[in-house]
Design an enzyme around this catalytic site. Structure first.
Site, PDB file in Angstrom:
ATOM      1  N   CYS A 190     -18.501 -14.943 -20.101  1.00 50.24           N
ATOM      2  CA  CYS A 190     -18.129 -15.374 -18.745  1.00 50.24           C
ATOM      3  C   CYS A 190     -18.676 -14.386 -17.715  1.00 50.24           C
ATOM      4  O   CYS A 190     -18.281 -13.217 -17.692  1.00 50.24           O
ATOM      5  CB  CYS A 190     -16.610 -15.469 -18.621  1.00 50.24           C
ATOM      6  SG  CYS A 190     -16.103 -15.914 -16.951  1.00 50.24           S
ATOM      7  N   CYS A 249      -9.442 -17.828 -18.704  1.00 48.73           N
ATOM      8  CA  CYS A 249     -10.715 -18.302 -19.221  1.00 48.73           C
ATOM      9  C   CYS A 249     -10.881 -17.762 -20.630  1.00 48.73           C
ATOM     10  O   CYS A 249     -10.599 -16.597 -20.898  1.00 48.73           O
ATOM     11  CB  CYS A 249     -11.829 -17.781 -18.314  1.00 48.73           C
ATOM     12  SG  CYS A 249     -13.434 -17.780 -19.089  1.00 48.73           S
ATOM     13  N   CYS A 265     -17.795 -20.118 -15.888  1.00 47.06           N
ATOM     14  CA  CYS A 265     -18.607 -20.289 -17.096  1.00 47.06           C
ATOM     15  C   CYS A 265     -18.357 -21.620 -17.797  1.00 47.06           C
ATOM     16  O   CYS A 265     -19.011 -21.932 -18.782  1.00 47.06           O
ATOM     17  CB  CYS A 265     -18.377 -19.125 -18.066  1.00 47.06           C
ATOM     18  SG  CYS A 265     -16.765 -19.140 -18.845  1.00 47.06           S
ATOM     19  N   LYS A 281      11.143  -0.722   4.287  1.00 43.65           N
ATOM     20  CA  LYS A 281      10.198  -1.466   5.131  1.00 43.65           C
ATOM     21  C   LYS A 281      10.913  -2.499   5.983  1.00 43.65           C
ATOM     22  O   LYS A 281      11.876  -3.111   5.538  1.00 43.65           O
ATOM     23  CB  LYS A 281       9.174  -2.178   4.245  1.00 43.65           C
ATOM     24  CG  LYS A 281       8.187  -1.247   3.565  1.00 43.65           C
ATOM     25  CD  LYS A 281       7.319  -0.567   4.590  1.00 43.65           C
ATOM     26  CE  LYS A 281       6.056   0.027   4.019  1.00 43.65           C
ATOM     27  NZ  LYS A 281       5.072  -0.869   3.551  1.00 43.65           N
ATOM     28  N   ASP A 322       2.913   4.106  11.623  1.00 41.34           N
ATOM     29  CA  ASP A 322       1.799   3.328  11.097  1.00 41.34           C
ATOM     30  C   ASP A 322       0.490   3.936  11.598  1.00 41.34           C
ATOM     31  O   ASP A 322      -0.081   3.495  12.590  1.00 41.34           O
ATOM     32  CB  ASP A 322       1.940   1.878  11.584  1.00 41.34           C
ATOM     33  CG  ASP A 322       1.082   0.936  10.767  1.00 41.34           C
ATOM     34  OD1 ASP A 322       0.477   1.395   9.777  1.00 41.34           O
ATOM     35  OD2 ASP A 322       1.010  -0.246  11.121  1.00 41.34           O
ATOM     36  N   ASP A 334     -25.247  -2.337  21.706  1.00 45.77           N
ATOM     37  CA  ASP A 334     -24.121  -2.799  22.518  1.00 45.77           C
ATOM     38  C   ASP A 334     -24.338  -4.227  23.012  1.00 45.77           C
ATOM     39  O   ASP A 334     -23.400  -5.029  23.089  1.00 45.77           O
ATOM     40  CB  ASP A 334     -23.895  -1.870  23.709  1.00 45.77           C
ATOM     41  CG  ASP A 334     -23.352  -0.524  23.264  1.00 45.77           C
ATOM     42  OD1 ASP A 334     -23.389   0.432  24.049  1.00 45.77           O
ATOM     43  OD2 ASP A 334     -22.899  -0.441  22.099  1.00 45.77           O
ATOM     44  N   GLU A 368      13.927   8.759   9.161  1.00 45.44           N
ATOM     45  CA  GLU A 368      13.002   8.894  10.292  1.00 45.44           C
ATOM     46  C   GLU A 368      12.047   7.699  10.303  1.00 45.44           C
ATOM     47  O   GLU A 368      11.866   7.042   9.266  1.00 45.44           O
ATOM     48  CB  GLU A 368      12.203  10.192  10.154  1.00 45.44           C
ATOM     49  CG  GLU A 368      11.223  10.153   8.992  1.00 45.44           C
ATOM     50  CD  GLU A 368      10.766  11.518   8.504  1.00 45.44           C
ATOM     51  OE1 GLU A 368      11.601  12.212   7.873  1.00 45.44           O
ATOM     52  OE2 GLU A 368       9.607  11.861   8.737  1.00 45.44           O
ATOM     53  N   TYR A 386       5.486  15.677   9.385  1.00 42.88           N
ATOM     54  CA  TYR A 386       6.715  15.303   8.681  1.00 42.88           C
ATOM     55  C   TYR A 386       6.781  15.806   7.243  1.00 42.88           C
ATOM     56  O   TYR A 386       7.732  15.531   6.524  1.00 42.88           O
ATOM     57  CB  TYR A 386       6.912  13.787   8.706  1.00 42.88           C
ATOM     58  CG  TYR A 386       5.708  12.991   8.221  1.00 42.88           C
ATOM     59  CD1 TYR A 386       5.252  13.099   6.918  1.00 42.88           C
ATOM     60  CD2 TYR A 386       5.031  12.139   9.086  1.00 42.88           C
ATOM     61  CE1 TYR A 386       4.161  12.395   6.485  1.00 42.88           C
ATOM     62  CE2 TYR A 386       3.928  11.414   8.658  1.00 42.88           C
ATOM     63  CZ  TYR A 386       3.502  11.549   7.352  1.00 42.88           C
ATOM     64  OH  TYR A 386       2.407  10.854   6.935  1.00 42.88           O
ATOM     65  N   LYS A 439       8.824   5.398  10.015  1.00 45.81           N
ATOM     66  CA  LYS A 439       7.585   5.456   9.242  1.00 45.81           C
ATOM     67  C   LYS A 439       6.450   5.076  10.193  1.00 45.81           C
ATOM     68  O   LYS A 439       6.352   3.920  10.619  1.00 45.81           O
ATOM     69  CB  LYS A 439       7.645   4.495   8.059  1.00 45.81           C
ATOM     70  CG  LYS A 439       6.413   4.560   7.188  1.00 45.81           C
ATOM     71  CD  LYS A 439       6.652   3.821   5.887  1.00 45.81           C
ATOM     72  CE  LYS A 439       5.518   4.025   4.907  1.00 45.81           C
ATOM     73  NZ  LYS A 439       4.254   3.486   5.355  1.00 45.81           N
ATOM     74  N   CYS A 492     -12.975 -22.892 -16.746  1.00 45.39           N
ATOM     75  CA  CYS A 492     -13.295 -21.748 -15.893  1.00 45.39           C
ATOM     76  C   CYS A 492     -14.380 -22.153 -14.898  1.00 45.39           C
ATOM     77  O   CYS A 492     -15.430 -22.655 -15.307  1.00 45.39           O
ATOM     78  CB  CYS A 492     -13.779 -20.592 -16.766  1.00 45.39           C
ATOM     79  SG  CYS A 492     -14.464 -19.236 -15.821  1.00 45.39           S
TER      80      CYS A 492
HETATM   81  S1  IVH Z   1       6.531  11.352   3.880  1.00 44.20           S
HETATM   82  C1  IVH Z   1       5.556  12.866  -0.244  1.00 44.20           C
HETATM   83  N1  IVH Z   1       7.184  10.495   6.262  1.00 44.20           N
HETATM   84  O1  IVH Z   1       3.464   6.586   4.737  1.00 44.20           O
HETATM   85  C2  IVH Z   1       5.860  11.982   0.876  1.00 44.20           C
HETATM   86  N2  IVH Z   1       5.272   9.544   5.221  1.00 44.20           N
HETATM   87  O2  IVH Z   1       3.458   4.806   2.467  1.00 44.20           O
HETATM   88  C3  IVH Z   1       4.916  12.135   1.966  1.00 44.20           C
HETATM   89  N3  IVH Z   1       4.085   7.908   6.581  1.00 44.20           N
HETATM   90  O3  IVH Z   1       1.065   8.338   2.907  1.00 44.20           O
HETATM   91  C4  IVH Z   1       5.062  11.114   2.977  1.00 44.20           C
HETATM   92  N4  IVH Z   1       5.409   8.035   8.332  1.00 44.20           N
HETATM   93  O4  IVH Z   1       0.910   8.417   5.458  1.00 44.20           O
HETATM   94  C5  IVH Z   1       6.316  10.380   5.236  1.00 44.20           C
HETATM   95  N5  IVH Z   1       7.810   9.858   8.375  1.00 44.20           N
HETATM   96  C6  IVH Z   1       6.986   9.752   7.365  1.00 44.20           C
HETATM   97  C7  IVH Z   1       5.892   8.884   7.406  1.00 44.20           C
HETATM   98  C8  IVH Z   1       5.051   8.796   6.292  1.00 44.20           C
HETATM   99  C9  IVH Z   1       4.325   7.470   7.829  1.00 44.20           C
HETATM  100  C10 IVH Z   1       2.988   7.442   5.733  1.00 44.20           C
HETATM  101  C11 IVH Z   1       2.222   8.510   5.003  1.00 44.20           C
HETATM  102  C12 IVH Z   1       2.276   8.131   3.558  1.00 44.20           C
HETATM  103  C13 IVH Z   1       2.591   6.670   3.653  1.00 44.20           C
HETATM  104  C14 IVH Z   1       3.246   6.160   2.393  1.00 44.20           C
END
Ligand code: IVH
Length: 717
Positions: free
Chosen positions: A455, A449, A434, A326, A131, A48, A127, A238, A129, A431
């Site tokens: 190489c 290359c 090499c 996205k 992270d 630490d 829904e 989900y 996504k 390159c």
């Molecule tokens: S469905 C077969 N729903 O995104 C489909 N995935 O980029 C199964 N993730 O590996 C995934 N929120 O870890 C689903 N509402 C959501 C999600 C979700 C996050 C993630 C999941 C997946 C990744 C794909």
């Protein structure tokens, strides 16, 4: 750290930089001993103190924070620490869409696959996504038995003990749950919890995480469940994997059912009946993004009806019935310090921007891609100007973008900030590794290359690819180790080809130069390395094929080939004998036809295979490798008991109850091979109205021909 460390305020920048470098190396070594070897050599307090010192120097000299700074590392156990779990159903990822047009294409492709007219109803759930870190929770007889990370999608890490400490995750399910059910979802950390805890960690341990996701991952992928317990991890359910009984008829009902069993489910999930409704859901969730207590990076749409999901099935790594929309990528500006050229395993010269470290969307970025030489000069792939023709120069202030897991890229420059004395970048024509000529073929964007086998950069990259996670996945052979073995003059310590990896231990036994005594190795890591190598003497066929680094044979094509040919010997036999069409009207020989008949494989890939297996030195390297390792035969996929399993089927003419794509996918699910042309090897032809020459050929060869209805009767659907 020296015993009598200078007070931080007395350090010169030079001293600070040197000490940060030494601390990074020392802390990394301790991390390795602690996590990978379970053999720490310092007390927690000493460790630490090192991290604290590192954090103090970084606070005083923020411009000196290193790319490999321990303060930004996940600090998680590398994989290999946990037992492996093979997922009963693969854990898939999602395809992405980035625009309204992409989304419309996605919906259109679903309709096309299902042969569903535009006026027929088709609903999707939408829904957030999340992270976080995806997790599969397996319940048997209502008891949580295994929790596994996604890993490579086929095999993950067993983190059950840690997951049991997460309060959001039920240990038991109520009596109405199926006997076997795998609940899938995301483990995440709320932003407020992350900020509070990260601050505490900075004070107490001089160690922080870059973002909530890394913190969640680090908390799960370490071995002490009590540490996991102390971290406020949460879960959203989900999706699901194996289930002994269907959960419901629709996605929405199924997720509600998971909610009724005690799993947190996202309350922003909504049902959309049109692209317009999907877009308005997307906008609503995007507008809420900043005020949500957790990080999200897009919106996931899923076909609501589970029977349609079933029909749509999967592409190699992602379902056809879902996609992720996205949010726009995050951007930042920073200084372009240098342009370096990397040489890939196929000899491609790729320019990489070395940047003044900058935080983009919560992640420190120090490198970004510059794509190719035209891109640097301000010319696009189509030969037209990009960025209004602005070139990119060392010393420019550049705009960098990071989108999800994609490699960051340099988008543009800030013209007003260009130094007066800057000069255009000159792309090398030799390159850097090499010295061979690097040439650009007509119509190609990439300069390559020409050094081939001489190489070293290509050879090293080939080995790196060979041992990489989705190929042979050999733990303990990282970039540094590969360079070390590659450059070692002692024959007992040199690895120059993949086969050499598998003779290392043998060569070492007869030698006096011991790997154990080499700096950076040590007994435990050598033992682990040998064990990791031994474990891979038998390897899945698809991994083996991917590892060979044949052009155009990435993971997806490797899997397609493995699934079709089932054994390496068969693939090799066909690829060695295949002969491509020699002009108009020539279909190529039967082997060529078989190659291009493999689902998803076209003439370009087929030719790459023929080229690879036509090279003497490739065959020699292969034989040396096959002497040491065995690619395992692939199990035929699909329901082996189906009446079409193992048969070669050709669809021809119009189909009315399903699209051609669906027919193909269905046949493959049932274990059949689908070919585009009729030959002696064809077992069955499904002919619809308008069938022509293929039908004739089939009749001529005496092959069984049925219509679409008879096909459904045959396969019992
Ligand atoms: S469905 C077969 N729903 O995104 C489909 N995935 O980029 C199964 N993730 O590996 C995934 N929120 O870890 C689903 N509402 C959501 C999600 C979700 C996050 C993630 C999941 C997946 C990744 C794909």
């Amino acid at each position: 750290m020296p015993q009598t460390a200078k007070p931080v305020e007395d350090l010169t920048p030079q001293e600070a930089a040197e000490e940060l470098a030494a601390l990074a190396a020392e802390i990394a070594a301790h991390d390795r001993r602690y996590y990978a070897e379970d053999a720490p050599t310092v007390s927690d307090a000493e460790y630490d103190a090192l991290r604290l010192r590192n954090a103090e120097i970084e606070a005083a000299f923020p411009e000196l924070v290193r790319a490999d700074s321990p303060s930004t590392s996940v600090g998680a156990a590398p994989s290999g620490t946990f037992a492996q779990v093979r997922h009963a159903r693969p854990m898939l990822s999602l395809d992405n869409v980035f625009s309204e047009a992409d989304l419309r294409d996605f919906v259109a492709s679903v309709r096309r696959f299902l042969a569903l007219a535009d006026d027929r109803e088709l609903s999707f759930t939408a829904e957030p996504k999340i992270d976080g870190l995806s997790m599969s929770l397996r319940y048997e007889e209502g008891e949580l038995v295994t929790a596994a990370t996604r890993g490579d999608g086929e095999t993950g890490e067993n983190v059950t003990a840690n997951v049991r400490t997460i309060a959001d995750i039920p240990q038991r399910l109520p009596a109405d749950a199926p006997q076997v059910v795998e609940v899938r979802g995301e483990v995440y950390m709320r932003r407020d919890d992350f900020l509070a805890l990260n601050e505490r960690m900075a004070h107490e341990a001089g160690r922080t995480f870059a973002n909530p996701r890394n913190f969640a991952a680090g908390s799960l992928r370490q071995k002490d469940p009590e540490i996991t317990r102390s971290r406020p991890l949460r879960f959203f359910a989900y999706a699901w994997g194996e289930v002994s009984q269907p959960l419901a008829g629709t996605q929405l009902e199924a997720v509600r059912r998971l909610g009724s069993w005690g799993f947190p489910v996202n309350d922003r999930m909504a049902l959309c009946r049109s692209v317009e409704e999907m877009l308005s859901c997307y906008r609503a969730i995007e507008a809420e993004r900043a005020s949500l207590p957790y990080d999200i990076d897009g919106v996931v749409y899923k076909v609501d009806r589970l029977d349609l999901q079933e029909r749509l099935g999967f592409r190699s790594r992602s379902p056809r019935w879902a996609t992720a929309h996205k949010f726009p990528a995050e951007k930042a500006t920073t200084l372009l310090r240098a342009i370096e050229i990397q040489v890939g395993r196929t000899g491609a010269l790729t320019p990489v921007a070395r940047l003044e470290p900058v935080t983009v969307g919560g992640v420190v970025v120090t490198n970004a891609t510059l794509h190719n030489e035209d891109y640097i000069r301000g010319i696009g792939n189509d030969g037209n100007p990009i960025r209004e023709g602005r070139d990119i120069r060392v010393g420019d202030t550049v705009l960098v973008q990071r989108a999800g897991d994609v490699i960051p890229q340099v988008l543009d420059i800030v013209p007003e900030k260009r130094p007066a004395d800057s000069i255009p970048y000159v792309f090398p024509d030799v390159c850097p590794a090499c010295g061979s000529h690097a040439v650009r073929e007509e119509g190609e964007a990439v300069r390559r290359c020409t050094g081939g086998l001489i190489c070293p950069a290509q050879a090293v990259e080939r080995i790196r690819h060979f041992v990489s996670r989705n190929a042979f996945d050999i733990e303990g052979l990282g970039e540094k180790q590969i360079e070390f073995f590659f450059n070692h003059a002692d024959p007992s310590l040199s690895i120059r080809t993949p086969a050499d990896i598998f003779t290392l231990q043998e060569r070492q036994q007869a030698s006096l130069t011991r790997l154990e005594n080499v700096d950076g190795f040590g007994q435990v890591s050598v033992r682990k390395l040998y064990a990791a190598i031994e474990e891979r003497r038998k390897v899945a066929l698809s991994r083996f094929l991917f590892a060979l680094g044949i052009r155009h044979v990435g993971e997806t094509n490797a899997r397609r080939l493995a699934r079709h040919f089932l054994s390496f010997a068969r693939l090799r036999e066909v690829a060695e004998a295949a002969r491509m069409p020699q002009g108009k009207g020539d279909p190529g020989n039967a082997e060529w036809q078989e190659l291009v008949g493999v689902n998803g494989i076209g003439a370009v890939v087929a030719q790459a295979l023929v080229d690879f297996f036509g090279e003497e030195h490739n065959l020699a390297a292969l034989d040396a490798l096959l002497d040491k390792v065995t690619p395992l035969d692939e199990e035929p996929v699909g329901e082996v008991s189906s009446p079409v399993a193992g048969k070669t089927v050709v669809f021809t003419g119009a189909l009315t109850r399903m699209s051609r794509d669906e027919a193909k996918a269905m046949a493959e699910r049932l274990g059949a091979r689908v070919s585009g042309s009729v030959s002696k090897k064809t077992d069955l032809v499904v002919a619809g109205p308008g069938a022509g020459s293929k039908l004739k050929q089939a009749t001529g060869l005496g092959i069984e021909v049925i219509d679409e209805d008879a096909w459904f009767v045959l396969v019992g659907q």
